[in-house]
Design a protein around this motif. Structure first.
Motif, PDB file in Angstrom:
ATOM      1  N   ASN A  29       1.034  -1.116  -0.015  1.00  0.00           N
ATOM      2  CA  ASN A  29       0.452  -0.134  -0.079  1.00  0.00           C
ATOM      3  C   ASN A  29       0.976   1.177  -0.350  1.00  0.00           C
ATOM      4  OD1 ASN A  29      -2.241  -1.570  -0.318  1.00  0.00           O
ATOM      5  ND2 ASN A  29      -2.466  -1.421   2.403  1.00  0.00           N
ATOM      6  N   GLU A  30       2.158   1.462   0.637  1.00  0.00           N
ATOM      7  CA  GLU A  30       2.784   2.652   0.752  1.00  0.00           C
ATOM      8  C   GLU A  30       3.718   2.104  -0.185  1.00  0.00           C
ATOM      9  OE1 GLU A  30       7.035   3.857   2.699  1.00  0.00           O
ATOM     10  OE2 GLU A  30       6.163   1.769   3.963  1.00  0.00           O
ATOM     11  N   ILE A  31       4.062   1.315  -1.407  1.00  0.00           N
ATOM     12  CA  ILE A  31       4.484   1.896  -2.619  1.00  0.00           C
ATOM     13  C   ILE A  31       3.465   2.454  -3.790  1.00  0.00           C
ATOM     14  CG2 ILE A  31       5.055   0.629  -4.832  1.00  0.00           C
ATOM     15  CD1 ILE A  31       6.845  -1.749  -2.562  1.00  0.00           C
ATOM     16  N   GLN A  32       2.480   1.942  -3.719  1.00  0.00           N
ATOM     17  CA  GLN A  32       1.475   2.287  -4.546  1.00  0.00           C
ATOM     18  C   GLN A  32       1.310   3.627  -4.089  1.00  0.00           C
ATOM     19  OE1 GLN A  32      -0.322   0.485  -6.166  1.00  0.00           O
ATOM     20  NE2 GLN A  32      -1.704   1.219  -6.643  1.00  0.00           N
ATOM     21  N   ILE A  33       1.211   4.188  -3.003  1.00  0.00           N
ATOM     22  CA  ILE A  33       0.451   5.655  -2.794  1.00  0.00           C
ATOM     23  C   ILE A  33       1.762   6.523  -3.308  1.00  0.00           C
ATOM     24  CG2 ILE A  33       0.739   7.480  -1.038  1.00  0.00           C
ATOM     25  CD1 ILE A  33      -2.415   5.985  -1.179  1.00  0.00           C
ATOM     26  N   GLN A  34       3.186   5.697  -3.309  1.00  0.00           N
ATOM     27  CA  GLN A  34       4.863   6.706  -3.007  1.00  0.00           C
ATOM     28  C   GLN A  34       4.961   6.569  -5.327  1.00  0.00           C
ATOM     29  OE1 GLN A  34       7.694   4.234  -2.519  1.00  0.00           O
ATOM     30  NE2 GLN A  34       7.318   5.460   0.464  1.00  0.00           N
ATOM     31  N   LEU A  35       3.689   5.686  -5.923  1.00  0.00           N
ATOM     32  CA  LEU A  35       4.231   5.294  -6.963  1.00  0.00           C
ATOM     33  C   LEU A  35       2.848   6.626  -8.351  1.00  0.00           C
ATOM     34  CD1 LEU A  35       4.387   1.761  -7.625  1.00  0.00           C
ATOM     35  CD2 LEU A  35       5.992   2.911  -8.316  1.00  0.00           C
ATOM     36  N   THR A  36       1.895   6.295  -7.260  1.00  0.00           N
ATOM     37  CA  THR A  36       0.546   7.487  -7.387  1.00  0.00           C
ATOM     38  C   THR A  36       0.995   8.650  -7.544  1.00  0.00           C
ATOM     39  OG1 THR A  36      -1.033   5.057  -6.747  1.00  0.00           O
ATOM     40  CG2 THR A  36      -1.685   7.984  -7.534  1.00  0.00           C
ATOM     41  N   ASN A  37       1.836   8.874  -6.488  1.00  0.00           N
ATOM     42  CA  ASN A  37       2.315  10.708  -5.836  1.00  0.00           C
ATOM     43  C   ASN A  37       3.505  10.979  -7.543  1.00  0.00           C
ATOM     44  OD1 ASN A  37       2.817  13.136  -4.272  1.00  0.00           O
ATOM     45  ND2 ASN A  37       5.187  12.109  -4.135  1.00  0.00           N
ATOM     46  N   ARG A  38       4.047  10.129  -7.534  1.00  0.00           N
ATOM     47  CA  ARG A  38       5.195  10.165  -8.941  1.00  0.00           C
ATOM     48  C   ARG A  38       4.709  10.435 -10.061  1.00  0.00           C
ATOM     49  NH1 ARG A  38       9.005  12.515 -11.182  1.00  0.00           N
ATOM     50  NH2 ARG A  38      10.806  12.112 -12.066  1.00  0.00           N
ATOM     51  N   GLU A  68      -7.806  12.668  -2.131  1.00  0.00           N
ATOM     52  CA  GLU A  68      -7.280  14.083  -1.057  1.00  0.00           C
ATOM     53  C   GLU A  68      -6.444  15.336  -1.270  1.00  0.00           C
ATOM     54  OE1 GLU A  68      -5.154  10.492   0.990  1.00  0.00           O
ATOM     55  OE2 GLU A  68      -7.342   9.453   2.050  1.00  0.00           O
ATOM     56  N   ASN A  69      -6.127  15.313  -2.784  1.00  0.00           N
ATOM     57  CA  ASN A  69      -5.839  16.000  -2.766  1.00  0.00           C
ATOM     58  C   ASN A  69      -6.214  17.381  -4.361  1.00  0.00           C
ATOM     59  OD1 ASN A  69      -2.367  15.690  -3.126  1.00  0.00           O
ATOM     60  ND2 ASN A  69      -2.935  13.592  -3.263  1.00  0.00           N
ATOM     61  N   GLY A  70      -7.486  17.271  -3.963  1.00  0.00           N
ATOM     62  CA  GLY A  70      -8.078  18.388  -4.653  1.00  0.00           C
ATOM     63  C   GLY A  70      -9.204  17.372  -5.792  1.00  0.00           C
ATOM     64  N   TYR A  71      -8.677  16.213  -6.448  1.00  0.00           N
ATOM     65  CA  TYR A  71      -8.693  15.354  -7.821  1.00  0.00           C
ATOM     66  C   TYR A  71     -10.541  14.809  -8.121  1.00  0.00           C
ATOM     67  CZ  TYR A  71      -3.951  17.430  -9.766  1.00  0.00           C
ATOM     68  OH  TYR A  71      -2.815  17.709  -9.009  1.00  0.00           O
ATOM     69  N   LEU A  72     -11.443  15.067  -9.202  1.00  0.00           N
ATOM     70  CA  LEU A  72     -12.251  14.186  -8.752  1.00  0.00           C
ATOM     71  C   LEU A  72     -12.296  13.561  -9.866  1.00  0.00           C
ATOM     72  CD1 LEU A  72     -14.813  17.568 -10.248  1.00  0.00           C
ATOM     73  CD2 LEU A  72     -14.451  16.451  -7.520  1.00  0.00           C
ATOM     74  N   THR A  73     -12.382  11.993  -9.254  1.00  0.00           N
ATOM     75  CA  THR A  73     -11.928  10.424 -10.130  1.00  0.00           C
ATOM     76  C   THR A  73     -12.623  10.175  -9.884  1.00  0.00           C
ATOM     77  OG1 THR A  73      -9.861  11.253  -8.786  1.00  0.00           O
ATOM     78  CG2 THR A  73      -9.706   9.049  -9.738  1.00  0.00           C
TER      79      THR A  73
END
Length: 266
Positions: A29-38, A68-73
């Motif tokens: 899960n942590e890796i998934q968040i890092q990849l999404t952020n990149r 959470e970063n303000g985007y509609l998804t």
């Protein structure tokens, strides 16, 4: 250890058991968040709220991060079991290899984490990887706004598979580039395909670089090895060339290139 893609279609691999394991794996899960952020950084969108497409949204980690970063998804995924863990709104179960059903110009951008390589393998209804990739990229091109970007973090198995993906994207009309983070690290290395649609004058530079990278990858394969006829790599390269030429090609499996034992055991 075999790649998950070698075991069969994604909707069968991500069954109830594997979906539960994925959802409960803190490190994954942590890796998934890092990849999404990149991927979001590479998307280079400055002013949310904008509408993004999360391709292969799975259990909702990337979708939640984007929200959470303000985007509609809007999220799409092939696995009903993975979507059962996804608590975000606006979800759709579908096989992206059959194309996306959205109206033209719907999305301001798209992100995808660890999904694209699945289209390079067969599923129960469609055996031609190039057609599945082309169906997907063509429909994605249509539902993105002119000038919008799509960023894919993915794990191509070999250079010929990477070439197949790039060829399908280019044929669908995309320009773009390949971004490789930590290229000299076996563990940390991550690959992103950054694609742009429309606005040819702006995307021209990216498209030239995209095609240059594709040619460079092909030359690297040709220089690196003289493939033995009948070997797995020789068969995969041949399939990639046939698919690029528009021929119907049976997708590779984990048995491709392996010698079959006779009834005598040798």
């Amino acid at each position: 250890m075999p790649r998950p893609e070698d075991t069969g279609p994604a909707d069968l691999f991500y069954n109830e058991e594997n979906a539960d394991l994925y959802a409960q794996n803190a490190r994954m899960n942590e890796i998934q968040i890092q990849l999404t952020n990149r991927a979001l950084e590479l998307l280079e969108i400055q002013d949310p709220p904008l509408l993004l497409l999360d391709i292969g949204c799975g259990t909702g980690l990337s979708t939640s991060f984007l929200n959470e970063n303000g985007y509609l998804t809007i999220g799409v995924d092939i696995s009903e079991q993975m979507l059962a863990h996804n608590e975000t709104d606006n979800l759709m179960q579908l096989d992206i290899g059959n194309g996306l059903p959205f109206q033209p110009g719907t999305f301001d951008g798209a992100v995808s984490i660890s999904v694209l390589q699945w289209l390079c393998y067969s599923n129960e209804t469609q055996q031609d990887p190039f057609k599945r990739l082309f169906n997907f990229f063509t429909s994605l091109f249509g539902c993105l706004k002119p000038g919008a970007k799509a960023v894919f973090q993915f794990y191509p198995e070999h250079a010929s598979q990477l070439q197949l993906i790039q060829d399908a994207a280019a044929k669908a009309g995309f320009a773009g580039r390949l971004q490789v983070d930590f290229p000299n690290s076996a563990k940390a290395k991550k690959m992103y395909l950054v694609l742009s649609c429309g606005l040819t004058a702006i995307a021209g530079k990216d498209k030239r670089e995209f095609m240059k990278n594709k040619d460079r990858n092909q030359q690297r394969v040709q220089r690196s090895t003289k493939l033995e006829k009948g070997s797995r790599e020789w068969i995969l390269m041949k399939k990639a060339k046939q698919a690029e030429a528009g021929e119907d090609v049976v997708a590779p499996t984990k048995f491709t290139g392996k010698k079959r034992k006779t009834m005598w055991g040798f």
